[in-house]
Design a protein around this motif. Structure first.
Motif, PDB file in Angstrom:
ATOM      1  N   ALA B 184       0.836  -1.211   0.000  1.00 36.12           N
ATOM      2  CA  ALA B 184       0.000   0.000   0.000  1.00 36.12           C
ATOM      3  C   ALA B 184       0.863   1.250   0.000  1.00 36.12           C
ATOM      4  O   ALA B 184       0.579   2.215  -0.723  1.00 36.12           O
ATOM      5  CB  ALA B 184      -0.923  -0.018   1.211  1.00 36.12           C
ATOM      6  N   LEU B 185       1.928   1.206   0.828  1.00 32.74           N
ATOM      7  CA  LEU B 185       2.804   2.381   0.889  1.00 32.74           C
ATOM      8  C   LEU B 185       3.503   2.604  -0.445  1.00 32.74           C
ATOM      9  O   LEU B 185       3.795   3.746  -0.818  1.00 32.74           O
ATOM     10  CB  LEU B 185       3.824   2.216   2.021  1.00 32.74           C
ATOM     11  N   ALA B 186       3.760   1.497  -1.149  1.00 31.24           N
ATOM     12  CA  ALA B 186       4.400   1.625  -2.454  1.00 31.24           C
ATOM     13  C   ALA B 186       3.420   2.218  -3.470  1.00 31.24           C
ATOM     14  O   ALA B 186       3.822   2.912  -4.405  1.00 31.24           O
ATOM     15  CB  ALA B 186       4.900   0.257  -2.919  1.00 31.24           C
ATOM     16  N   MET B 187       2.153   1.919  -3.299  1.00 30.14           N
ATOM     17  CA  MET B 187       1.152   2.386  -4.263  1.00 30.14           C
ATOM     18  C   MET B 187       0.741   3.834  -4.041  1.00 30.14           C
ATOM     19  O   MET B 187       0.284   4.510  -4.945  1.00 30.14           O
ATOM     20  CB  MET B 187      -0.118   1.519  -4.131  1.00 30.14           C
ATOM     21  N   ILE B 188       0.859   4.261  -2.810  1.00 33.17           N
ATOM     22  CA  ILE B 188       0.277   5.559  -2.466  1.00 33.17           C
ATOM     23  C   ILE B 188       1.105   6.691  -3.073  1.00 33.17           C
ATOM     24  O   ILE B 188       2.329   6.633  -3.099  1.00 33.17           O
ATOM     25  CB  ILE B 188       0.157   5.664  -0.926  1.00 33.17           C
ATOM     26  N   ASN B 189       0.425   7.681  -3.593  1.00 35.44           N
ATOM     27  CA  ASN B 189       1.136   8.778  -4.265  1.00 35.44           C
ATOM     28  C   ASN B 189       0.453  10.098  -3.943  1.00 35.44           C
ATOM     29  O   ASN B 189      -0.608  10.418  -4.491  1.00 35.44           O
ATOM     30  CB  ASN B 189       1.114   8.519  -5.783  1.00 35.44           C
ATOM     31  N   PRO B 190       1.071  10.884  -3.042  1.00 37.48           N
ATOM     32  CA  PRO B 190       0.430  12.139  -2.599  1.00 37.48           C
ATOM     33  C   PRO B 190       0.198  13.131  -3.728  1.00 37.48           C
ATOM     34  O   PRO B 190      -0.555  14.087  -3.557  1.00 37.48           O
ATOM     35  CB  PRO B 190       1.428  12.700  -1.586  1.00 37.48           C
ATOM     36  N   ALA B 191       0.811  12.893  -4.860  1.00 35.06           N
ATOM     37  CA  ALA B 191       0.617  13.825  -5.970  1.00 35.06           C
ATOM     38  C   ALA B 191      -0.748  13.634  -6.628  1.00 35.06           C
ATOM     39  O   ALA B 191      -1.240  14.499  -7.341  1.00 35.06           O
ATOM     40  CB  ALA B 191       1.722  13.636  -7.006  1.00 35.06           C
ATOM     41  N   GLU B 192      -1.311  12.465  -6.393  1.00 39.98           N
ATOM     42  CA  GLU B 192      -2.616  12.176  -7.001  1.00 39.98           C
ATOM     43  C   GLU B 192      -3.717  12.283  -5.950  1.00 39.98           C
ATOM     44  O   GLU B 192      -3.455  12.206  -4.749  1.00 39.98           O
ATOM     45  CB  GLU B 192      -2.615  10.751  -7.574  1.00 39.98           C
ATOM     46  N   ALA B 193      -4.944  12.384  -6.414  1.00 40.20           N
ATOM     47  CA  ALA B 193      -6.066  12.491  -5.481  1.00 40.20           C
ATOM     48  C   ALA B 193      -6.392  11.140  -4.858  1.00 40.20           C
ATOM     49  O   ALA B 193      -6.052  10.091  -5.416  1.00 40.20           O
ATOM     50  CB  ALA B 193      -7.295  13.020  -6.207  1.00 40.20           C
ATOM     51  N   GLY B 194      -7.044  11.173  -3.734  1.00 41.47           N
ATOM     52  CA  GLY B 194      -7.530   9.943  -3.083  1.00 41.47           C
ATOM     53  C   GLY B 194      -9.043   9.952  -3.058  1.00 41.47           C
ATOM     54  O   GLY B 194      -9.681  10.180  -4.090  1.00 41.47           O
ATOM     55  N   PHE B 195      -9.586   9.747  -1.879  1.00 40.59           N
ATOM     56  CA  PHE B 195     -11.044   9.839  -1.741  1.00 40.59           C
ATOM     57  C   PHE B 195     -11.455  11.306  -1.673  1.00 40.59           C
ATOM     58  O   PHE B 195     -10.631  12.173  -1.379  1.00 40.59           O
ATOM     59  CB  PHE B 195     -11.511   9.096  -0.485  1.00 40.59           C
ATOM     60  N   SER B 196     -12.706  11.550  -1.909  1.00 39.25           N
ATOM     61  CA  SER B 196     -13.181  12.934  -1.874  1.00 39.25           C
ATOM     62  C   SER B 196     -13.091  13.477  -0.452  1.00 39.25           C
ATOM     63  O   SER B 196     -13.100  12.727   0.522  1.00 39.25           O
ATOM     64  CB  SER B 196     -14.619  13.001  -2.372  1.00 39.25           C
ATOM     65  N   GLU B 197     -13.011  14.780  -0.381  1.00 36.49           N
ATOM     66  CA  GLU B 197     -12.832  15.449   0.905  1.00 36.49           C
ATOM     67  C   GLU B 197     -13.942  15.068   1.901  1.00 36.49           C
ATOM     68  O   GLU B 197     -13.688  14.808   3.068  1.00 36.49           O
ATOM     69  CB  GLU B 197     -12.835  16.957   0.676  1.00 36.49           C
ATOM     70  N   VAL B 198     -15.176  14.988   1.367  1.00 37.97           N
ATOM     71  CA  VAL B 198     -16.294  14.774   2.275  1.00 37.97           C
ATOM     72  C   VAL B 198     -16.400  13.316   2.747  1.00 37.97           C
ATOM     73  O   VAL B 198     -16.846  13.046   3.853  1.00 37.97           O
ATOM     74  CB  VAL B 198     -17.611  15.282   1.635  1.00 37.97           C
ATOM     75  N   GLN B 199     -15.939  12.397   1.926  1.00 44.72           N
ATOM     76  CA  GLN B 199     -16.065  10.981   2.309  1.00 44.72           C
ATOM     77  C   GLN B 199     -14.863  10.494   3.121  1.00 44.72           C
ATOM     78  O   GLN B 199     -14.943   9.472   3.787  1.00 44.72           O
ATOM     79  CB  GLN B 199     -16.250  10.102   1.070  1.00 44.72           C
ATOM     80  N   ASP B 200     -13.759  11.185   2.991  1.00 55.47           N
ATOM     81  CA  ASP B 200     -12.561  10.787   3.742  1.00 55.47           C
ATOM     82  C   ASP B 200     -12.612  11.464   5.103  1.00 55.47           C
ATOM     83  O   ASP B 200     -12.139  12.587   5.275  1.00 55.47           O
ATOM     84  CB  ASP B 200     -11.312  11.208   2.940  1.00 55.47           C
ATOM     85  N   VAL B 201     -13.218  10.778   6.079  1.00 56.65           N
ATOM     86  CA  VAL B 201     -13.468  11.428   7.371  1.00 56.65           C
ATOM     87  C   VAL B 201     -12.203  11.577   8.208  1.00 56.65           C
ATOM     88  O   VAL B 201     -12.199  12.265   9.216  1.00 56.65           O
ATOM     89  CB  VAL B 201     -14.542  10.676   8.195  1.00 56.65           C
ATOM     90  N   MET B 202     -11.099  10.962   7.760  1.00 56.70           N
ATOM     91  CA  MET B 202      -9.877  11.050   8.558  1.00 56.70           C
ATOM     92  C   MET B 202      -8.974  12.169   8.059  1.00 56.70           C
ATOM     93  O   MET B 202      -8.517  13.005   8.835  1.00 56.70           O
ATOM     94  CB  MET B 202      -9.151   9.711   8.540  1.00 56.70           C
ATOM     95  N   TYR B 203      -8.670  12.193   6.787  1.00 57.92           N
ATOM     96  CA  TYR B 203      -7.756  13.206   6.264  1.00 57.92           C
ATOM     97  C   TYR B 203      -8.391  14.121   5.231  1.00 57.92           C
ATOM     98  O   TYR B 203      -7.689  14.869   4.551  1.00 57.92           O
ATOM     99  CB  TYR B 203      -6.486  12.535   5.704  1.00 57.92           C
ATOM    100  N   ASN B 204      -9.671  14.055   5.079  1.00 59.44           N
ATOM    101  CA  ASN B 204     -10.401  14.941   4.166  1.00 59.44           C
ATOM    102  C   ASN B 204      -9.783  15.012   2.773  1.00 59.44           C
ATOM    103  O   ASN B 204      -9.646  16.092   2.190  1.00 59.44           O
ATOM    104  CB  ASN B 204     -10.514  16.353   4.763  1.00 59.44           C
ATOM    105  N   GLY B 205      -9.359  13.874   2.282  1.00 61.05           N
ATOM    106  CA  GLY B 205      -8.845  13.813   0.915  1.00 61.05           C
ATOM    107  C   GLY B 205      -7.352  14.071   0.806  1.00 61.05           C
ATOM    108  O   GLY B 205      -6.791  14.002  -0.286  1.00 61.05           O
TER     109      GLY B 205
END
Lengths: 1097, 485
Positions: B184-205
């Motif tokens: 997962a850490l290898a896949m994750i890329n902060p340059a790209e978007a994740g979940f939408s701000e409203v649905q990501d209740v932990m980090y707001n996207g």
């Protein structure tokens, strides 16, 4: 009686034959009974060796046109000897028919409302007439059937307006409905309770009663219980649990309008044997001695009056009675010492047991039942119109149920061949103040499980009525009795947290019967049963927070409403053929189709976070955002075609065959069609044998397979939408996984029976044996939560029920105007869970508070109780070193199924007097009592404050002769109790367990000692269920105004002759459904005694 | 007769017609008020929300870890403080929260995300981020279940087709979780978007937040297995630090609860809405805070009438009115919920350092940073923090005991609102100071949850195997695989 039935029959069947033709001559006449000269309607009159014939009308008259060459007329009627009469030259032939004593001549209503001669049935039915349910009336007429029909188990819940569990020949379905199908004049009636899962599991909630209780006993003519699958094969799926066929009263031809009036009032008081008997030696608290938790001696200590001396204050927050021993010379501050409105304000007063215990909380139940019926009819038309008002004020304050029933039955001969019948019923029921059942919010749980014996109920009433506030004995902080910690003032609960509901129901049928030829008729019928219901639950501002509303959060106040709409429509088209194939061989054939639509919708809405404005019960009065309402909307359609043939040979042998195929929308499309059938044989051997004392003898045999579908919307998975989190949308995977591969269920049943009548028909005997196997059950199986869900619908599993039913009647006296009949019913059912789906060996039907569950366990009877059990050594409970019985987890600790049940009915008549009394009994079976589990634990019932084997108060401390050497035994003044059992080494236990605080001998909270099994009791009972004395006024007194008049004194549940469950009615419980064998907050039994007047003009 | 035949034929025809209408039958049986297809994001949000609920609630039926960690004591009914797990079936309820409520929704969210990626037009980076985020949450939840029970279903879990899932042993599950975490850490890329701000209740996207969470979680797993496999733990610690762990309270894995039910912090229901008075602060904690003169005492607890702090006797009955109540902050409906936070990371770094892993700075620095993070989080003045850190009983050099005792005690205090972790730290570092409820012994303090009671009836064969897996006894004394010394 029979005549009335016959008139009803005639209304449907009577047709006048076709008009005159050439070479024919008209013959008419009247058929009467040789016994009393009364008219016989419905008699078949046939020109011998032809199909030409007619049926007599309501007055016993017939007309037919016979060919010129006709020689003989044959008059046949069930129960009567067939007469053959030579025509000769006559055109008017009157005949009187004699009773055929070789037949039981009983006419019964069977599936699809087909009337049959009982002798021809190859299966078991039992018929009751109106008096069984209307003489001593119950709020729910099903209660009146208890003990009157063999093989039927009825458990009266004692919940006000509550549901009654009725099971015929054992539970057949693991998770499904096990209640029989109720059919009124061909209208299948919804009998659901709509009770919540929490209610059924004894957690909390109201018992809304089973919907069949809408049936008005006053309108019932007869009740037929079809017990087995063969009897009910034509109803298919839903009739697998048996059918209760109800025929209502109809109008008849008469001069003018007949008026019947019935008025009754009964008074009910609780049976004290079914309520807790409190100890009166110790008061509030969980321990006499301090744990360092509060002051010494079981009181808080504070200088209340400011005299510089510490005063003693009752620990109001502790809802138990393990506290200080009562002492009239000790003045302490009680809960009401802190209420300015109380006469005890700022006063310490003696520490004694309450003068008014919760027994004084109960009121007298008053039930009014008034009805009026109009009947009338002429040649072609008859009607009956009735109105009944039933009003029942319950035993708890502010509790009332009011039911209005308007009912119409009519029939009209549109022409000679076409008859129309209509039945319409309108029922409106309004209920106020049902009481919560089970554990939470239940006043009985409060009184039986969590109570302080020093609290005076009268003071609570005074305080509530004086202030209108929730001033409670159970303040979390004794300085402020308006802050309840666990329990409200019970009067507040009754008057402020009021439940109300209303149900409006319309049901009925319209049928057209067309007699195509003399042997073939066609019936088209539409039946409907529809109701809407509004249920409102309230919690007033100021109440102790409790689980409430859709999210079952802790809510201090709130409002919840449920709207339900239930409807079922049936469209039937049925061809009936009735033909004498030869003189000896008769055939009745039925071919029919049925379309059934079931609709259910409901919406539940609640407030959340409390109410803004007190006493305003509206969803919009919610403090927080209103949670998403819970909606449901389901539809089911089932299409069935069926055929039935009944072949009769010489009144000797009858073969009854049925076949049916259903297609149900509730099943997956690939598996939605299922076929089933039944074969039944009736052999009237008395026709062949000539045994002098025997009047009648019959053997019956049958085999049936019944298919079953399931509830709607169980084949496609759907997600669950939760309330939004702010603007975040939350949806979850379903907690019940549906299954697109479900198959229909199958019930196979075998039955054999013997019917005998002898000694001039004074003795009647019916014996039945049956075995039923239900397999491929559609079960909502609970799964390991590691699967990611809780339940899944699966097929599989097999339950077997086998049993014996005996019914025996004897006319002990039958002369000189005195008759005395005793009829006894007895039945035993043995169930076994043969298997469960997918290798699972236990299915939890309900999980109850107290660590007890109800289960279908492979190899065990259906519905065994499991929980912590004794650890046995050589058959004796093992006792641990501290003197407590050792508990081991997950044992089978009880079986709620009775070993047998039965009833003995006595009917004595002398001149105008008629005395009935019914003794109803159930033997064996177990029940777990949460009331005892907690109630003993909190020190409420008297045995928790008794004396021990040494004659000392058992709540005194355990004292050793030598504190350092237990082997020297106990001091003479030692308290504590010695539990029966053995120590680990097998020696008889002599260790004295302490009983001086809640955590001792009666503790509930330990997993390793005091097993739940200790609170399992034998549920046997013998009850004097019903006594009715009726006086029918003689004609001399009645004169010309009244046709009949009677006065009755009726009593129900007058005496529990024997029982073993302490302080409760073993029958009481959560209500209808599969969750049996569990008592929590049990409501006491109400003894009723009343008067009834019946007048007929 | 002919007429009759005609009618019979008509009926058969009619029936045939109805049979033909199988479309109608199918339609009738479809769910009418519930959705058959839903957006993956809604499932993800629910699973994550449930994960927070599971870790933060204080329901005596579910999460009893504020008691087990001896932060709180009970008043009238001390059953749970005395470790009665059977009466309320706490193991069952906690397990259900983990598997059914949190993990299954995350698992389903993952499936639906993959199925619908194309239709939603997610870029590959976006899809990878979403899958990786879900996996991080799943790893967290599974690790908690292992930490609680020792062995749990893993490879066969979360599949309703497998009615009786077998258990896997804790060490095996941890290994697999670590692999998943690395992927997962290898896949994750902060340059790209994740979940939408409203649905990501932990980090707001904010995907970077998730990346830090992933690395911090890796640090946590590493520390947990340090006694079992020090080499692997050391490597993981280095990798996690290199990947970037939490560096301030702003990075905390938190949820913002709202002011009104059901969106309040779940402890609000037990402390406020219930109207009950079940909990007071335990003497175990109060005595320690009093001894250290810890300024957090005023946040964690309320003083009694005389202005002092007195804890309820742990494991005993207590008079609510006479013992220190839980602090005012915890009565607020919008109290933040946490599942992993910065103080924890700093204490773990201190521990890693003591264990000889490659960590920059000294153990004392990280220890101080951990205390500071906690104090800042609870709003303690800088001056008071400085004073506190200087106390001989607090200062790393002079505080009593070995490093396990020092770090353990302070981390335990810092984890006050994180009952489960407070209990886990006690299990891992075995610091002293816990009280023993009446008539029990120190050994009776649970080192694990017993298996759910219902597993015996619903999954019996596999349960028996699992009991063998953990050493033959399903009791509270049996230690989970990482709880070695």
């Amino acid at each position: 009686m029979r005549n009335i039935l016959l008139v009803c029959l005639t209304a449907v069947l009577s047709l006048v034959c076709t008009g005159l033709k050439a070479q024919e001559r008209a013959i008419s006449g009247r058929v009467t009974s040789s016994e009393d000269g009364s008219s016989l309607p419905g008699v078949n009159v046939v020109v011998k060796s032809t199909t030409i014939g007619a049926v007599t009308d309501a007055e016993g008259k017939y007309t037919l046109s016979a060919p010129d060459n006709a020689e003989t007329l044959v008059f046949t009627f069930i129960g009567m000897k067939t007469e053959e009469v030579a025509i000769g030259g006559r055109t008017a032939i009157d005949v009187s028919l004699a009773l055929d004593v070789t037949q039981l001549s009983e006419v019964v209503v069977t599936a699809l409302n087909i009337t049959r001669e009982k002798a021809s049935l190859g299966y078991s039915t039992q018929q009751l007439d109106n008096s069984a349910v209307s003489t001593a009336k119950e709020q729910n007429f099903i209660n009146s059937l208890s003990g009157k029909v063999s093989g039927v188990q009825i458990r009266t819940s004692n919940n006000f307006g509550g549901s009654t569990n009725m099971v015929i020949r054992g539970n057949k379905s693991v998770t499904g409905n096990n209640q029989p199908l109720f059919v009124v004049d061909g209208v299948p009636m919804d009998n659901s309770t709509g009770n919540t899962a929490n209610q059924r599991a004894g957690r909390m909630g109201y018992d809304y009663g089973n919907a069949a209780s809408d049936i008005n006993p006053e309108d019932i003519e007869t009740i037929n219980v079809l017990k087995g699958a063969a009897a009910s094969a034509l109803y298919g799926s839903r009739a697998a649990n048996g059918v209760v066929m109800i025929t209502t009263k109809k109008g008849k031809k008469r001069n003018g309008i007949g008026i019947s009036l019935s008025s009754g009032v009964t008074f009910g008081t609780i049976n004290k044997e079914t309520f807790i008997k409190y100890q009166d030696k110790y008061g509030a608290g969980y321990a006499r001695e301090s744990f360092g938790y509060y002051g010494p001696d079981g009181f808080f200590e504070e200088d209340i009056d400011g005299d510089g001396v510490l005063d003693k204050v009752v620990p109001t927050l502790e809802d138990g009675s393990y506290g200080a021993p009562f002492n009239p010379n000790l003045n302490v501050y009680h809960w009401d010492s802190f209420v300015p409105e109380s006469p005890n304000y700022n006063k310490a007063y003696p520490w004694v047991a309450a003068k008014h215990t919760p027994l004084d909380f109960f009121e007298t139940q008053v039930t009014w039942n008034n009805s009026i019926a109009l009947t009338g009819g002429n040649e072609g038309n008859t009607f009956r119109l009735s109105y009944t008002n039933f009003d029942n004020k319950g035993t708890l304050p502010n509790q009332d149920q009011d039911r209005h029933t308007l009912s119409f039955n009519g029939s009209s001969n549109i022409n000679k061949r076409l008859t129309a019948t209509v039945g319409l019923n309108f029922v409106k029921t309004n209920t106020v103040g049902r009481a919560s059942t089970g554990y939470g919010g239940n006043q009985m749980a409060n009184f039986r499980q969590w109570w302080e014996t020093n609290v005076d109920v009268q003071s609570l009433e005074d305080m509530y009525k004086k202030t209108g506030r929730n001033i409670t004995w159970n303040g979390g902080d004794y300085h402020d009795p308006t802050t309840p910690i666990f329990w409200d003032n019970p009067y507040w609960t009754r008057y402020k947290n009021v439940e109300t509901d209303e149900r409006t129901r319309v049901y009925g049928n319209v049928a057209l019967n067309y007699k195509a030829t003399d042997w073939l008729s066609v019936m088209g019928r539409v039946t409907a049963d529809t109701y809407t219901e509004l249920r409102e639950e309230r919690q007033a501002v100021g109440s102790v927070p409790a689980e409430f509303g859709i999210n079952l959060a802790s809510e201090g106040s709130g409002y919840q409403r449920t709207n339900r709409a239930v409807s079922e429509y049936n469209y039937d088209l049925i061809f009936t053929a009735n033909k004498e194939l030869t003189t000896d061989l008769s055939l009745t054939g039925i071919l029919g189709s049925n379309i059934r639509q079931e609709n259910f919708s409901s919406i539940i809405a609640s407030t959340q976070g409390g109410l803004v404005v007190p006493d305003l019960y509206a969803i919009s009065n919610s403090k927080s955002n209103v949670p998403s309402p819970v909606e449901s909307d389901t539809k089911k359609e089932v299409y069935g075609i069926f055929a039935n043939a009944n072949l009769g040979f010489k009144n000797l042998l009858y073969l009854d065959l049925t076949a049916r195929n259903d297609i149900s929308s509730a099943l997956p499309v690939n598996n939605n069609s299922y076929f089933y059938h039944s074969e039944a044989l009736s052999f009237v051997f008395s026709e062949l044998l000539d045994v002098p004392v025997m009047n009648f003898g019959k053997v019956r045999l049958n085999y049936a397979v019944v298919g079953n579908d399931t509830g709607p919307q169980r084949t496609t998975n759907a997600y669950t939408k939760n309330d939004n989190f702010g603007s975040t949308i939350l949806i979850s995977y379903p907690s019940t996984v549906n299954n697109p591969n479900l198959l229909p269920e199958q019930l196979t049943s075998y039955e054999a029976g013997l019917e005998l009548a002898g000694f001039d028909n004074r003795l009647k005997f019916d014996f039945g044996l049956y075995k039923q196997i239900s397999k491929d059950q559609i079960v909502q199986v609970e799964l390991s939560k590691a699967t990611g869900t809780s339940f899944k619908w699966l097929n599989g599993g097999e339950i077997e029920n086998k049993g014996v039913e005996v019914s025996l009647g004897y006319d002990i006296l039958k002369n000189n105007g005195v008759t005395w009949n005793i009829t006894a019913n007895w039945a035993k059912n043995i169930s076994n869970v043969n298997s469960l789906p997918e290798g699972i060996d236990n299915y939890q039907i309900n999980s109850f508070q107290g660590g007890v569950s109800l289960n279908a366990t492979v190899g065990q009877p259906y519905g065994v109780l499991r929980g912590t059990g004794y650890d046995y050594l050589n058959g004796q409970p093992k006792i641990n070193a501290a003197g407590f019985p050792i508990a081991i987890a997950d044992q089978v600790i009880g079986n709620p199924n009775p070993d047998w049940n039965g009833g003995i009915m006595n009917t004595v008549s002398y001149k105008g007097f008629n005395l009935n009394f019914l003794v109803d009994m159930s033997h064996g079976g177990d029940v777990f009592s949460l009331d005892m589990y907690y109630g003993q634990g909190t020190g409420l019932p008297e045995e928790t404050a008794g004396l021990n084997d040494l004659g000392n108060p058992l709540r005194d401390a355990v004292v050793l002769n030598d504190p350092n050497d237990p082997s020297k035994g106990y001091a003479e003044n030692s308290g504590g109790i010695i539990f029966d059992g053995v120590q680990a080494d097998g020696s008889v236990n002599t260790v004295r367990a302490p009983a001086d605080y809640y955590g001792g001998a009666y503790y509930w909270g330990s997993a390793t000692r005091q097993p739940a099994q200790m609170q399992v009791f034998d549920a046997s009972y013998v009850k004097l269920r019903e006594v009715a004395l009726t006086y029918n006024l003689p004609k001399v007194i009645l004169g010309n105004v009244f046709q009949a008049a009677s006065l009755s004194i009726v009593g129900r549940n007058l005496w529990i002759i024997s029982k073993n469950v302490p302080y409760a009615d073993p029958e009481s419980g959560l209500g209808a459904g599969n969750g049996q064998g569990y008592l929590s907050g049990s409501y006491p039994t109400v003894r009723t005694l009343g008067f009834k007047v019946d007048l007929t003009f | 007769m002919k007429k009759i035949m005609r009618k019979i034929v008509l009926i058969i025809f009619l029936t045939g017609f109805l049979v033909a209408c199988s479309d109608r039958l199918e339609e009738l049986n479809k769910p009418t008020k519930t959705a058959v297809e839903v957006p993956a994001e809604t499932l993800f949000a629910n699973g994550l929300n449930e994960l927070f609920f599971m870790m933060n609630n204080s329901d005596t039926n579910i999460n009893v870890f504020r008691l087990y960690a001896q932060y709180w004591a009970q008043t009238t009914y001390p059953d749970e403080s005395q470790y009665n797990m059977v009466g309320r079936r706490n193991p069952d309820n906690f397990w259900r929260g983990g598997y059914r409520d949190a993990l299954k929704d995350l698992d389903e969210a993952r499936k639906v995300t993959e199925q619908t990626a194309e239709a939603l037009g997610l870029s590959e980076g976006e899809l990878n981020n979403r899958l990786a985020i879900i996996d991080l949450c799943k790893v967290y939840a599974f690790a908690i279940l292992v930490d609680a029970f020792g062995a749990v279903p893993y490879t066969e879990a979360l599949d309703p087709e497998i009615l009786q899932p077998k258990y896997d042993d804790g060490a095996t599950i941890y290994n697999s979780l670590i692999t998943t975490l690395d992927q997962a850490l290898a896949m994750i890329n902060p340059a790209e978007a994740g979940f939408s701000e409203v649905q990501d209740v932990m980090y707001n996207g904010d995907v970077e937040g998730w990346q830090k969470f992933g690395n911090s979680l890796k640090l946590k797993l590493a520390i947990n297995i340090a006694d079992v496999d020090a080499t692997k733990a050391g490597t993981m610690v280095s990798q996690a630090i290199a990947g970037g762990v939490f560096t301030s309270n702003d990075d905390n894995a938190s949820i913002t609860y709202l002011g009104a039910f059901p969106n309040t912090n779940p402890i609000n229901e037990d402390l406020v809405q219930s109207g009950r008075a079940d909990f007071v602060v335990a003497n175990t904690l109060i005595d320690k805070l009093n001894a250290l003169d810890d300024p957090r005492i005023a946040v964690f607890a309320d003083p009694i009438e005389d202005g002092t702090y007195e804890g309820g006797i742990y494991g005993n009955n207590n008079t609510f009115a006479k013992k220190s109540h839980v602090g005012e902050a915890f009565y607020q409906p919008d109290l933040e919920g946490l599942i992993l936070d910065y103080e924890e990371v700093e204490f773990m770094l201190a521990e890693a350092k003591e264990r000889g892993f490659t960590v920059s700075g000294t153990a004392a620095e990280h220890y101080n940073a951990g205390i500071t993070a906690s104090m800042e989080y609870w709003g303690i003045d800088d001056a008071d923090i400085t004073t506190y850190l200087a106390k001989p009983s607090v200062a790393y050099a002079t505080a009593a005991g070995d490093w396990k005792q020092k770090i353990g005690t302070q981390q335990w205090i810092a984890l006050y609102n994180r009952g489960f972790e407070g209990w886990s730290v006690w299990r891992r570092l075995d610091f002293t100071g816990f009280n023993v409820p009446p008539s029990l012994t120190y050994d009776d303090i649970p080192r694990r949850f017993i298996f759910p009671i219902e597993e015996a009836t619903l999954n019996g064969t596999n349960l028996d195997e699992a009991i063998q897996m953990i050493g033959g006894h399903d009791d509270v004394q049996t230690r989970v695989f990482w709880d070695k010394n």
